[in-house]
Design a protein around this motif. Structure first.
Motif, PDB file in Angstrom:
ATOM      1  N   LEU A  59      27.459 -13.223   6.813  1.00  0.00           N
ATOM      2  CA  LEU A  59      26.533 -12.954   7.902  1.00  0.00           C
ATOM      3  C   LEU A  59      25.726 -11.692   7.625  1.00  0.00           C
ATOM      4  N   ASP A  60      26.404 -10.633   7.197  1.00  0.00           N
ATOM      5  CA  ASP A  60      25.662  -9.408   6.927  1.00  0.00           C
ATOM      6  C   ASP A  60      24.780  -9.564   5.699  1.00  0.00           C
ATOM      7  N   HIS A  61      25.245 -10.322   4.705  1.00  0.00           N
ATOM      8  CA  HIS A  61      24.411 -10.558   3.523  1.00  0.00           C
ATOM      9  C   HIS A  61      23.113 -11.250   3.925  1.00  0.00           C
ATOM     10  N   ALA A  62      23.198 -12.256   4.781  1.00  0.00           N
ATOM     11  CA  ALA A  62      21.986 -12.937   5.247  1.00  0.00           C
ATOM     12  C   ALA A  62      21.050 -11.950   5.936  1.00  0.00           C
ATOM     13  N   ASN A  63      21.603 -11.100   6.784  1.00  0.00           N
ATOM     14  CA  ASN A  63      20.798 -10.095   7.462  1.00  0.00           C
ATOM     15  C   ASN A  63      20.177  -9.119   6.461  1.00  0.00           C
ATOM     16  N   CYS A  64      20.937  -8.762   5.433  1.00  0.00           N
ATOM     17  CA  CYS A  64      20.418  -7.838   4.418  1.00  0.00           C
ATOM     18  C   CYS A  64      19.225  -8.436   3.676  1.00  0.00           C
ATOM     19  N   GLU A  65      19.297  -9.730   3.348  1.00  0.00           N
ATOM     20  CA  GLU A  65      18.181 -10.372   2.651  1.00  0.00           C
ATOM     21  C   GLU A  65      16.939 -10.400   3.541  1.00  0.00           C
ATOM     22  N   LEU A  66      17.137 -10.648   4.831  1.00  0.00           N
ATOM     23  CA  LEU A  66      16.008 -10.650   5.768  1.00  0.00           C
ATOM     24  C   LEU A  66      15.396  -9.257   5.872  1.00  0.00           C
ATOM     25  N   LYS A  67      16.255  -8.246   5.938  1.00  0.00           N
ATOM     26  CA  LYS A  67      15.757  -6.868   6.026  1.00  0.00           C
ATOM     27  C   LYS A  67      15.085  -6.444   4.719  1.00  0.00           C
ATOM     28  N   ALA A  68      15.586  -6.940   3.585  1.00  0.00           N
ATOM     29  CA  ALA A  68      14.962  -6.610   2.300  1.00  0.00           C
ATOM     30  C   ALA A  68      13.550  -7.184   2.233  1.00  0.00           C
ATOM     31  N   ALA A  69      13.377  -8.401   2.753  1.00  0.00           N
ATOM     32  CA  ALA A  69      12.036  -8.995   2.800  1.00  0.00           C
ATOM     33  C   ALA A  69      11.132  -8.178   3.711  1.00  0.00           C
ATOM     34  N   SER A  70      11.667  -7.743   4.842  1.00  0.00           N
ATOM     35  CA  SER A  70      10.898  -6.924   5.780  1.00  0.00           C
ATOM     36  C   SER A  70      10.511  -5.580   5.152  1.00  0.00           C
ATOM     37  N   THR A  71      11.430  -4.998   4.386  1.00  0.00           N
ATOM     38  CA  THR A  71      11.136  -3.736   3.702  1.00  0.00           C
ATOM     39  C   THR A  71       9.989  -3.904   2.717  1.00  0.00           C
ATOM     40  N   ALA A  72      10.022  -4.996   1.943  1.00  0.00           N
ATOM     41  CA  ALA A  72       8.945  -5.255   0.987  1.00  0.00           C
ATOM     42  C   ALA A  72       7.612  -5.422   1.709  1.00  0.00           C
ATOM     43  N   LEU A  73       7.616  -6.140   2.825  1.00  0.00           N
ATOM     44  CA  LEU A  73       6.390  -6.310   3.611  1.00  0.00           C
ATOM     45  C   LEU A  73       5.924  -4.974   4.180  1.00  0.00           C
ATOM     46  N   GLY A  74       6.883  -4.098   4.515  1.00  0.00           N
ATOM     47  CA  GLY A  74       6.524  -2.781   5.016  1.00  0.00           C
ATOM     48  C   GLY A  74       5.719  -1.986   3.997  1.00  0.00           C
ATOM     49  N   PHE A  75       6.076  -2.099   2.719  1.00  0.00           N
ATOM     50  CA  PHE A  75       5.289  -1.432   1.674  1.00  0.00           C
ATOM     51  C   PHE A  75       3.873  -2.011   1.633  1.00  0.00           C
ATOM     52  N   LEU A  76       3.763  -3.324   1.794  1.00  0.00           N
ATOM     53  CA  LEU A  76       2.451  -3.971   1.787  1.00  0.00           C
ATOM     54  C   LEU A  76       1.565  -3.447   2.910  1.00  0.00           C
ATOM     55  N   TYR A  77       2.131  -3.341   4.097  1.00  0.00           N
ATOM     56  CA  TYR A  77       1.349  -2.877   5.250  1.00  0.00           C
ATOM     57  C   TYR A  77       1.015  -1.390   5.156  1.00  0.00           C
ATOM     58  N   ARG A  78       1.964  -0.617   4.606  1.00  0.00           N
ATOM     59  CA  ARG A  78       1.778   0.833   4.578  1.00  0.00           C
ATOM     60  C   ARG A  78       0.888   1.283   3.419  1.00  0.00           C
ATOM     61  N   TYR A  79       0.958   0.557   2.292  1.00  0.00           N
ATOM     62  CA  TYR A  79       0.227   0.982   1.098  1.00  0.00           C
ATOM     63  C   TYR A  79      -0.577  -0.183   0.496  1.00  0.00           C
ATOM     64  N   PRO A  80      -1.449  -0.834   1.267  1.00  0.00           N
ATOM     65  CA  PRO A  80      -2.168  -2.008   0.751  1.00  0.00           C
ATOM     66  C   PRO A  80      -3.168  -1.669  -0.344  1.00  0.00           C
ATOM     67  N   ASP A  81      -3.568  -0.400  -0.433  1.00  0.00           N
ATOM     68  CA  ASP A  81      -4.549   0.016  -1.436  1.00  0.00           C
ATOM     69  C   ASP A  81      -3.934   0.191  -2.817  1.00  0.00           C
ATOM     70  N   ARG A  82      -2.617   0.212  -2.901  1.00  0.00           N
ATOM     71  CA  ARG A  82      -1.939   0.377  -4.190  1.00  0.00           C
ATOM     72  C   ARG A  82      -1.707  -1.018  -4.767  1.00  0.00           C
ATOM     73  N   THR A  83      -2.628  -1.483  -5.600  1.00  0.00           N
ATOM     74  CA  THR A  83      -2.674  -2.884  -6.000  1.00  0.00           C
ATOM     75  C   THR A  83      -1.398  -3.354  -6.685  1.00  0.00           C
ATOM     76  N   ALA A  84      -0.938  -2.620  -7.680  1.00  0.00           N
ATOM     77  CA  ALA A  84       0.251  -3.057  -8.420  1.00  0.00           C
ATOM     78  C   ALA A  84       1.469  -3.109  -7.508  1.00  0.00           C
TER      79      ALA A  84
END
Length: 208
Positions: free
Chosen positions: A36-61
């Motif tokens: 159960l926690d592993h599933a939650n961790c994977e969801l949060k990891a995806a959210s973290t990656a999206l957070g970088f996208l929203y916060r730093y969209p100008d950093r192309t790489a």
């Protein structure tokens, strides 16, 4: 037949402490909670990656890599959910663990140090996940053990990407990166070694 897995050398060398035996023993006894926690961790990891996208969209790489990482983490979430369905384990949302919460609280707020800290914390979480997948896989039922061993390569790759971006995207010299990494590694090691009142995938050994 048990799945034989070794912790990747780069991961073992990177972490300041190995997962304690009491956590591994508890994980084998508390599979539904771990999954159960592993599933939650994977969801949060995806959210973290999206957070970088929203916060730093100008950093192309960085944006391109985080977009791919988010999709991969969501795929892992789907896979863990499928295993939970097969085992009749209901899904529920869990709050952040002590481990993730404390690490993220340590991130500084001013740039470029905020980006640096978030990337280094991401590297530590991925490295710890990889180490635990390797250590727990041989102790699990064969099918589940093979699933966990199959995640090793992707977690190690995620770790490498986070470290590489910490060195390339923040505009600070490598001595600054290494000094901050040493501080965060010590904090992370303490969190996995100290007894924890709550059993989670990244928790310390159970306090009870």
């Amino acid at each position: 037949m048990a799945v034989a897995v070794d912790v990747p050398e780069a991961i073992a060398a990177f972490l300041d402490a190995a997962t304690p035996e009491p956590w591994l023993a508890a994980a084998c006894e508390r599979l539904p909670e771990m999954l159960l926690d592993h599933a939650n961790c994977e969801l949060k990891a995806a959210s973290t990656a999206l957070g970088f996208l929203y916060r730093y969209p100008d950093r192309t790489a960085l944006a391109q890599r985080m977009s791919k990482l988010a999709r991969e983490e969501l795929r892992h979430f789907e896979q863990v959910r499928a295993i939970m369905e097969d085992m009749a384990i209901p899904f529920e949302r869990l709050s952040a663990s002590r481990y993730a919460g404390r690490l993220r609280e340590a991130a500084r707020q001013e740039e470029p140090y905020k980006l640096l800290d978030l990337l280094l914390i991401g590297a530590l979480i991925e490295a710890r996940s990889c180490e635990r997948f390797a250590k727990i896989a041989p102790r699990l039922p064969e099918k589940l053990g093979r699933f966990y061993s199959g995640l090793l390569a992707s977690e190690a790759r995620h770790f490498e990407h986070y470290i590489a971006f910490a060195k390339s995207e923040c505009g600070v010299n490598e001595d600054v990166v290494e000094a901050r990494l040493a501080e965060l590694k010590a904090m992370e090691a303490a969190l996995v070694l100290e007894p924890d009142s709550e059993f989670r995938f990244h928790s310390g050994p159970p306090a009870d």
